[in-house]
Design an enzyme around this catalytic site. Sequence first.
Site, PDB file in Angstrom:
ATOM      1  N   ASP A 269       0.835  -1.151  -0.076  1.00 58.98           N
ATOM      2  CA  ASP A 269       0.033   0.086   0.006  1.00 58.98           C
ATOM      3  C   ASP A 269       0.818   1.202   0.026  1.00 58.98           C
ATOM      4  OD1 ASP A 269      -3.079   0.801   1.090  1.00 58.98           O
ATOM      5  OD2 ASP A 269      -1.474   2.251   1.406  1.00 58.98           O
TER       6      ASP A 269
ATOM      7  N   ASP B  31      -4.032   2.575  -5.003  1.00 54.01           N
ATOM      8  CA  ASP B  31      -2.484   2.588  -4.386  1.00 54.01           C
ATOM      9  C   ASP B  31      -2.319   1.252  -3.701  1.00 54.01           C
ATOM     10  OD1 ASP B  31      -3.864   2.724  -1.901  1.00 54.01           O
ATOM     11  OD2 ASP B  31      -2.479   3.932  -1.185  1.00 54.01           O
ATOM     12  N   GLU B  32      -2.913   0.089  -3.964  1.00 59.09           N
ATOM     13  CA  GLU B  32      -2.576  -1.013  -3.328  1.00 59.09           C
ATOM     14  C   GLU B  32      -2.861  -2.431  -4.152  1.00 59.09           C
ATOM     15  OE1 GLU B  32      -5.507  -2.190   0.175  1.00 59.09           O
ATOM     16  OE2 GLU B  32      -5.679   0.209  -0.330  1.00 59.09           O
TER      17      GLU B  32
HETATM   18  N1  DCP Z   1      -8.793   8.492  -1.152  1.00 57.59           N
HETATM   19  C1  DCP Z   1      -9.616   9.315  -1.393  1.00 57.59           C
HETATM   20  N2  DCP Z   1     -10.770   9.467  -0.291  1.00 57.59           N
HETATM   21  C2  DCP Z   1     -10.732   8.662   0.612  1.00 57.59           C
HETATM   22  C3  DCP Z   1      -9.733   7.784   0.892  1.00 57.59           C
HETATM   23  C4  DCP Z   1      -8.587   7.747   0.187  1.00 57.59           C
HETATM   24  O1  DCP Z   1      -9.590  10.204  -2.405  1.00 57.59           O
HETATM   25  N3  DCP Z   1     -11.567   8.953   1.551  1.00 57.59           N
HETATM   26  C5  DCP Z   1      -7.466   8.485  -2.037  1.00 57.59           C
HETATM   27  C6  DCP Z   1      -6.394   9.278  -1.919  1.00 57.59           C
HETATM   28  C7  DCP Z   1      -5.144   8.338  -1.068  1.00 57.59           C
HETATM   29  C8  DCP Z   1      -5.743   7.130  -2.009  1.00 57.59           C
HETATM   30  O2  DCP Z   1      -6.939   7.038  -2.081  1.00 57.59           O
HETATM   31  O3  DCP Z   1      -3.992   8.883  -1.368  1.00 57.59           O
HETATM   32  C9  DCP Z   1      -5.229   5.518  -1.402  1.00 57.59           C
HETATM   33  O4  DCP Z   1      -5.875   5.687  -0.033  1.00 57.59           O
HETATM   34  P1  DCP Z   1      -5.202   5.138   1.294  1.00 57.59           P
HETATM   35  O5  DCP Z   1      -6.233   4.642   2.212  1.00 57.59           O
HETATM   36  O6  DCP Z   1      -4.211   4.143   1.029  1.00 57.59           O
HETATM   37  O7  DCP Z   1      -4.312   6.423   1.911  1.00 57.59           O
HETATM   38  P2  DCP Z   1      -2.923   6.879   1.568  1.00 57.59           P
HETATM   39  O8  DCP Z   1      -2.306   6.095   0.693  1.00 57.59           O
HETATM   40  O9  DCP Z   1      -3.376   8.390   1.384  1.00 57.59           O
HETATM   41  O10 DCP Z   1      -2.327   6.937   3.163  1.00 57.59           O
HETATM   42  P3  DCP Z   1      -1.799   5.835   3.754  1.00 57.59           P
HETATM   43  O11 DCP Z   1      -0.277   6.205   4.020  1.00 57.59           O
HETATM   44  O12 DCP Z   1      -2.408   5.862   5.207  1.00 57.59           O
HETATM   45  O13 DCP Z   1      -1.860   4.319   3.010  1.00 57.59           O
HETATM   46 MG    MG Z   2      -2.295   4.169   0.992  1.00 55.42          MG
HETATM   47 MG    MG Z   3      -4.743   2.208  -0.097  1.00 54.96          MG
END
Ligand code: DCP
Ligand code: MG
Ligand code: MG
Length: 367
Positions: free
Chosen positions: A14, A115-116
Amino acid sequence: MEQFIIPRVIVHVDMDYFYAAIEEREDPSLRGKAVVVCMYSNRGESSGAVSTSNYLARETGIRSAMPCKIARSKNPDAVFLPVRKQLYEQVSEKVMTILRSNADNEEGFEKVSIDEAFIEITESCKNDYDIAKDMGIRIKEEIKANENITCSVGIAPNKLIAKMASSFQKPDGITVVRPNDVKDFLKPMPVKKLWGIGKVTEEKLYEIGIRTVSELASCDVMELISSFGKSKGMWLKNAANGEDPTPLKGRKGADQIGRMASLEHDSRNESMIFLLLNELIGDVIVKAEARKVYFRSMTVTVIFSDFKTSTKSRTLSHAVCDRNILMETAKEIMNKFLEESAMNFRRIGIRVEDLQESTGQKNIFDF
Ligand code: DCP
Ligand code: MG
Ligand code: MG
């Protein structure tokens, strides 16, 4: 009842604060600042919700899905940026290509979101968790070298535990949960940490006095079934025991067939490279024949010793399923790579694309 479980090694990757990390990469002046990426609605910057934020912004209480207005009030000094979805999709595709190339085979890859992804590496690491950890570290390096962003990795015997392991140490972490450590990994967790348990289930479990995963694991399955129904009840019981037999979704009917492998050691030796290339091409042709498809284009991938990845594609004049044509074209591309870079090769890959169903004959020259 003892269940026979085939041992597997599953990796979940992720990306860390994905959208915000890409914005930081694109504009290095953002480093050291709180960065918030917002999905503004058509009513302008006063409305909309937070997509994500970097870890500095999270320290001030900013969270995904929070109204941007509230995020601003929590940290007026943060940099607020609008989402650039197309850019993130492009980066995602490159990351997915790296991940896919590290999986045992085409079936051993499953993209979960932008992203995963899960990949299966049981064969590549010979079911050895020390080798698996090295592979996890290498995957992190490969993504960092190519895309200049970090990710967190979880390695475990199934998808459920791998997913939970990747979020265990974030950002830029790697967590390996060996089969014998699964129970200890889960034991202290509150039930809501079990991947798949949402708010409603959590509250229902609280009502019957279950707060931790270990309490859930020792709960009578019949009690769970009477509260949640048969399939959910059994799922809860198994999940709490760290069991998850679900296979990776793979890419059934994929529109490409590919193979990738590491050279015995990093090298630019042509005969060594062509020997491996020949072997990979043999596998690809066997798969294409089994699926009764022709291909119209092909791509050669090289991962250099510094983990940088380069690809070159060719479109053929007509669709074929022909080993010699594939080998000749791939050799020509490989020679270009050798001319262009003085770096040693680490891994090479070949894939065929633009697949079309064949009608029985081996290739167009058989007419
Ligand atoms: N995303 C979004 N709205 C949300 C959750 C996520 O638009 N409510 C988008 C933005 C994030 C991406 O999806 O960058 C990936 O979600 P993740 O849950 O993996 O969160 P992040 O990668 O941003 O942070 P982490 O380091 O916790 O994985
Ligand atoms: Mg993420
Ligand atoms: Mg994610």
